[in-house]
Design a protein around this motif. Structure first.
Motif, mmCIF file in Angstrom:
data_model
loop_
_atom_site.group_PDB
_atom_site.id
_atom_site.type_symbol
_atom_site.label_atom_id
_atom_site.label_comp_id
_atom_site.label_asym_id
_atom_site.label_seq_id
_atom_site.Cartn_x
_atom_site.Cartn_y
_atom_site.Cartn_z
ATOM 1 N N ARG A 106 0.841 -1.214 0.000
ATOM 2 C CA ARG A 106 0.000 0.000 0.000
ATOM 3 C C ARG A 106 0.869 1.253 0.000
ATOM 4 N N ALA A 107 1.991 1.190 0.702
ATOM 5 C CA ALA A 107 2.864 2.365 0.764
ATOM 6 C C ALA A 107 3.394 2.709 -0.631
ATOM 7 N N PHE A 108 3.853 1.693 -1.373
ATOM 8 C CA PHE A 108 4.371 1.955 -2.714
ATOM 9 C C PHE A 108 3.289 2.531 -3.618
ATOM 10 N N VAL A 109 2.108 1.912 -3.608
ATOM 11 C CA VAL A 109 1.015 2.398 -4.453
ATOM 12 C C VAL A 109 0.645 3.823 -4.068
ATOM 13 N N GLY A 110 0.641 4.118 -2.760
ATOM 14 C CA GLY A 110 0.300 5.471 -2.314
ATOM 15 C C GLY A 110 1.307 6.503 -2.768
ATOM 16 N N TYR A 111 2.591 6.232 -2.535
ATOM 17 C CA TYR A 111 3.635 7.165 -2.981
ATOM 18 C C TYR A 111 3.618 7.302 -4.502
ATOM 19 N N LEU A 112 3.462 6.177 -5.197
ATOM 20 C CA LEU A 112 3.456 6.188 -6.660
ATOM 21 C C LEU A 112 2.329 7.068 -7.195
ATOM 22 N N LEU A 113 1.108 6.860 -6.691
ATOM 23 C CA LEU A 113 -0.038 7.637 -7.167
ATOM 24 C C LEU A 113 0.103 9.112 -6.796
ATOM 25 N N CYS A 114 0.658 9.385 -5.629
ATOM 26 C CA CYS A 114 0.852 10.777 -5.216
ATOM 27 C C CYS A 114 1.801 11.481 -6.190
ATOM 28 N N GLN A 115 2.891 10.811 -6.544
ATOM 29 C CA GLN A 115 3.856 11.407 -7.461
ATOM 30 C C GLN A 115 3.285 11.575 -8.859
ATOM 31 N N ILE B 27 -7.358 21.288 -11.456
ATOM 32 C CA ILE B 27 -6.155 21.308 -10.623
ATOM 33 C C ILE B 27 -6.498 21.102 -9.155
ATOM 34 N N VAL B 28 -7.634 21.661 -8.705
ATOM 35 C CA VAL B 28 -8.082 21.422 -7.330
ATOM 36 C C VAL B 28 -8.358 19.937 -7.116
ATOM 37 N N ILE B 29 -9.039 19.307 -8.076
ATOM 38 C CA ILE B 29 -9.362 17.874 -7.960
ATOM 39 C C ILE B 29 -8.086 17.033 -7.926
ATOM 40 N N LEU B 30 -7.121 17.358 -8.771
ATOM 41 C CA LEU B 30 -5.854 16.633 -8.761
ATOM 42 C C LEU B 30 -5.117 16.821 -7.434
ATOM 43 N N SER B 31 -5.162 18.024 -6.878
ATOM 44 C CA SER B 31 -4.533 18.271 -5.576
ATOM 45 C C SER B 31 -5.197 17.453 -4.486
ATOM 46 N N MET B 32 -6.538 17.382 -4.521
ATOM 47 C CA MET B 32 -7.266 16.580 -3.540
ATOM 48 C C MET B 32 -6.944 15.095 -3.703
ATOM 49 N N ALA B 33 -6.776 14.646 -4.937
ATOM 50 C CA ALA B 33 -6.453 13.241 -5.180
ATOM 51 C C ALA B 33 -5.081 12.902 -4.593
ATOM 52 N N CYS B 34 -4.103 13.823 -4.721
ATOM 53 C CA CYS B 34 -2.788 13.604 -4.117
ATOM 54 C C CYS B 34 -2.895 13.438 -2.603
ATOM 55 N N VAL B 35 -3.677 14.308 -1.982
ATOM 56 C CA VAL B 35 -3.873 14.234 -0.532
ATOM 57 C C VAL B 35 -4.513 12.907 -0.149
ATOM 58 N N SER B 36 -5.496 12.459 -0.934
ATOM 59 C CA SER B 36 -6.210 11.222 -0.630
ATOM 60 C C SER B 36 -5.284 10.009 -0.644
ATOM 61 N N THR B 37 -4.339 9.985 -1.578
ATOM 62 C CA THR B 37 -3.426 8.837 -1.634
ATOM 63 C C THR B 37 -2.578 8.744 -0.367
ATOM 64 N N MET B 38 -2.166 9.883 0.165
ATOM 65 C CA MET B 38 -1.359 9.870 1.385
ATOM 66 C C MET B 38 -2.202 9.507 2.609
ATOM 67 N N ILE B 39 -3.453 9.920 2.622
ATOM 68 C CA ILE B 39 -4.312 9.633 3.773
ATOM 69 C C ILE B 39 -4.728 8.169 3.802
#
Length: 427
Positions: A222-231, A389-401
């Motif tokens: 899960r950590a790899f997938v989360g970091y990967l999607l965030c990046q 861009i707001v939606i993409l920013s929220m998606a980045c936050v979601s992957t980390m959470i």
């Protein structure tokens, strides 16, 4: 460093001395930048190419678009190969392919042959992009990886920003083939420098396995997938804005293309400054803290841009690009440190992790670039772009959470090595 260049992957090397070497930093910058710099150097010569070969400009554009496809393909191929066979042989093979393909570009007598040679040029040259991240993971501790990636990107971006100007000057003074003479010479010099100065950094693999085992273990984490999607999602903010920007500024705001170019350069400058700040903050803060700092600032900037759009202020470039600079400054923190997290999950598969990340970033990026062009070209205001861009920013936050586990206990590499030494002593 020269003394260890011939050692096999398992040979003992003084990695601390290698990691602090200025020559190593120079090699990392060169191998990372040779492919993107070669991409942008040809862009000013596209109209001349179309005229020289008697083809439409859209066909000449394929020397750029298929080059990007070659970069994406290289990421997913060369990363796993570097895990299996080592960093040095894969790097040298890739750069060797680039030298041959660049020479083929010089002597191309038809546009289809030039396009094919450009694809092979990207396939070989992009090896440095994916393997450099793996080398950084080999040499540096987890908390220093983000800073090193940022430092390499910062130095590379300075050269990359100058590459279109260099390409334009070469084409004007000596013709478009001069660009490929320079690229061929540069890639040859980099290959020779790597052959003589770069030691093998790949760690010994303690267990049997290969590409399928590495991919399976990575994507089960899960950590790899989360970091990967965030990046990857953070990078799509850049592609989306770049795709929409010309239409928003030129078509919606009625400004010139030259003015758009000047404003767009400010976002690159903000990204460069963000990487430099990341290098400065990394020694005193954890990787996760830097990611969250970037995510918070990125989300704040995107919300401000949306607010200006709803209020009608974003019809002026200064408002649109002013807050986008804040987004790009923060984006540097998110991208470099989430990339560091992804390639740190399984260090022995760092090349595979780096390749998967680069492939998804470039592959999805081509789609989001087209999506951005639609947002800018089919609407009368920048608000749809701001919402995206707001939606993409929220998606980045979601992957980390939701995907990246919280690190309640910080384990340093020194503690891991100490534990391994104690275990080997007991055995």
């Amino acid at each position: 460093m020269h003394g260890v260049m011939g050692k096999p992957p398992g040979a003992a090397t003084d990695k601390s001395a290698i990691a602090t070497s200025r020559l190593m930093l120079l090699l990392l910058v060169a191998m990372t930048g040779v492919a993107p710099i070669s991409l942008y150097m040809l862009v000013p010569a596209l109209p001349v190419l179309a005229t020289a070969f008697g083809r439409d400009i859209s066909i000449a554009q394929m020397t750029v678009s298929l080059y990007m496809v070659g970069i994406a393909c290289s990421q997913i191929i060369m990363g796993p190969l570097s895990d299996r066979f080592g960093r040095r042989p894969v790097l040298l093979s890739g750069l060797g392919l680039m030298v041959v393909a660049s020479a083929a570009c010089i002597f191309a007598d038809t546009l289809p042959r030039l396009i094919a040679a450009r694809f092979l040029q990207a396939l070989g040259g992009a090896t440095g992009m994916v393997v450099s991240r793996a080398i950084i993971r080999d040499l540096y501790s987890r908390e220093r990886i983000g800073a090193m990636i940022s430092l390499v990107i910062a130095v590379m971006m300075i050269a990359q920003m100058l590459s279109p100007l260099t390409g334009g000057l070469l084409e004007t003074a000596f013709g478009w083939r001069a660009i490929f003479y320079v690229i061929t010479a540069a890639s040859l010099v980099i290959a020779v420098a790597i052959a003589f100065a770069l030691p093998e950094t790949r760690r010994d693999r303690s267990e049997a396995g290969g590409f399928r085992v590495d991919v399976g273990s990575l994507f089960k984490s899960r950590a790899f997938v989360g970091y990967l999607l965030c990046q990857v999602l953070a990078s799509q903010i850049i592609f989306t804005f770049a795709g929409a920007g010309p239409y928003v500024v030129v078509t919606q705001m009625g400004r010139s293309g030259a003015e758009y170019g000047a404003w767009f350069a400010t976002t690159g400058l903000a990204y460069l400054i963000g990487n430099l700040f990341c290098v400065r903050f990394a020694p005193r803060h954890s990787l996760e803290k830097l990611i969250w700092f970037g995510l918070a600032l990125q989300f704040l900037g995107s919300l401000m841009n949306l607010a200006w759009g709803i209020a009608g202020l974003n019809q002026a470039p200064s408002w649109l690009f002013g807050t986008q600079m804040l987004v790009m400054f923060a984006n540097a923190f998110v991208m470099s440190n989430s990339a560091a997290g992804a390639i740190s999950v399984r260090p022995e598969a760092a090349g595979t992790a780096s390749g998967a990340m680069g492939f998804l970033q470039m592959g999805i990026g081509s789609l989001f670039s087209q999506f951005g062009a639609w947002l800018g070209g089919d609407f009368a205001t920048p608000v749809p772009l701001n919402i995206a861009i707001v939606i993409l920013s929220m998606a980045c936050v979601s992957t980390m959470i939701f995907l990246v586990p919280r690190r309640d206990v910080v384990i340093s590499e020194e503690l891991i090595e100490q534990a391994e030494e104690e275990e080997s002593g007991m055995l």
